[in-house]
Write an enzyme that holds these catalytic residues in place. Structure first.
Site, PDB file in Angstrom:
ATOM      1  N   ASP A 195      14.305  47.032  20.059  1.00 34.57           N
ATOM      2  CA  ASP A 195      14.109  48.359  19.459  1.00 34.57           C
ATOM      3  C   ASP A 195      12.948  48.395  18.465  1.00 34.57           C
ATOM      4  OD1 ASP A 195      16.219  49.313  20.936  1.00 34.57           O
ATOM      5  OD2 ASP A 195      17.689  48.975  19.336  1.00 34.57           O
ATOM      6  N   ARG A 196      11.987  47.542  18.677  1.00 40.82           N
ATOM      7  CA  ARG A 196      10.793  47.480  17.804  1.00 40.82           C
ATOM      8  C   ARG A 196      11.118  47.155  16.346  1.00 40.82           C
ATOM      9  NH1 ARG A 196       6.124  49.706  20.784  1.00 40.82           N
ATOM     10  NH2 ARG A 196       7.019  50.212  22.763  1.00 40.82           N
ATOM     11  N   LEU A 197      12.291  46.561  16.120  1.00 41.96           N
ATOM     12  CA  LEU A 197      12.637  46.130  14.761  1.00 41.96           C
ATOM     13  C   LEU A 197      12.168  44.683  14.616  1.00 41.96           C
ATOM     14  CD1 LEU A 197      16.186  47.756  14.522  1.00 41.96           C
ATOM     15  CD2 LEU A 197      13.994  48.657  13.730  1.00 41.96           C
ATOM     16  N   HIS A 198      10.873  44.525  14.736  1.00 42.61           N
ATOM     17  CA  HIS A 198      10.292  43.188  14.794  1.00 42.61           C
ATOM     18  C   HIS A 198      10.349  42.493  13.435  1.00 42.61           C
ATOM     19  CE1 HIS A 198       8.922  44.869  18.496  1.00 42.61           C
ATOM     20  NE2 HIS A 198       8.015  45.639  17.924  1.00 42.61           N
TER      21      HIS A 198
END
Ligand SMILES: Cc1cc2nc3c(=O)[nH]c(=O)nc-3n(C[C@H](O)[C@H](O)[C@H](O)COP(=O)(O)O)c2cc1C
Length: 217
Positions: A195-198
């Site tokens: 979820d692009r919560l890198h």
């Protein structure tokens, strides 16, 4: 990539994305983490894991970028080799700062490095040059890198002439060729997560140690 390499890459990718990296558990030494990720990229069988984009700028701040190969690193910094009369070298010599980025899409990892530049000693460059293939050595002598070239035949003529000139003897280090070392001020590790919560951890040099910060992705 062999099946084994693909499996290794997938396992590393899975572990990286699931567990990520944490400022609470990473090494205080960014070179240790760099080494760990670089060795992982090599073991994963990626094509040219040492390929990096190197950004330089003129003294007026006009940027340029190109692919390069990272040829070595230790606590002193990151080393690459090139023609000292090339565009990048002219920029590095008039504005001795640079940035580079390594990207391993299969592993969803990126490393960004920024810092000051120093030229390697002639002895260091000569030691590396002597390990290159004879073809690459002749190639270095034959290229006025970044200068306009009339046609391909001219380049091949230069290479033939240098081959004749050196015969079977040792090919010496060209006086216009050698290495640079980037001494990092910042090293940032980016691990892709769902979820692009890198994860982004940035190390900043602070005297003789390093400060670690987490950045928003
Ligand atoms: C994957 C890859 C690796 C490269 N590695 C180097 C290198 O280590 N040294 C180098 O001088 N040029 C390397 N090149 C060529 C550079 O990208 C560039 O064309 C050349 O250095 C001239 O750049 P400049 O005109 O900005 O100085 C590489 C190109 C590619 C595609």
């Amino acid at each position: 990539m062999s099946i084994i390499s693909k499996l290794r890459a997938l396992i590393t990718l899975g572990e990286g994305m699931a567990r990520g990296i944490s400022e609470l558990t990473v090494s205080e030494d960014p070179f240790a983490l760099f080494h760990d990720w670089f060795e992982n990229a090599k073991r994963a069988g990626l094509t040219l894991p040492e390929a990096m984009t190197l950004a330089t700028a003129t003294k007026d701040g006009i940027p340029s970028a190109r692919m390069m190969l990272l040829k070595g690193y230790d606590d002193a910094g990151f080393v690459f080799y090139t023609n000292y009369a090339s565009r990048k070298s002219r920029e590095l010599l008039e504005n001795p700062q640079a940035a580079f980025v390594l990207h391993w899409p299969t592993l969803q990892r990126q490393i960004r490095i920024e810092g000051d530049i120093e030229k390697l000693s002639v002895a260091e460059s000569a030691a590396y040059f002597s390990t290159r293939s004879r073809g690459s050595q002749i190639g270095a002598w034959s290229s006025k890198q970044s200068s306009p070239l009339k046609d391909r035949a001219e380049l091949e003529r230069q290479a033939r002439n240098h081959k004749l000139q050196f015969g079977d003897g040792e090919v010496p280090l060209p006086p216009f060729w050698g290495g640079f070392r980037l001494k990092p001020r910042h090293i940032e590790f980016w691990q892709g997560r769902v979820d692009r919560l890198h994860d982004r951890l940035r190390y900043t040099r602070d005297g003789s140690s390093w400060r670690i910060e987490r950045l928003y992705p």
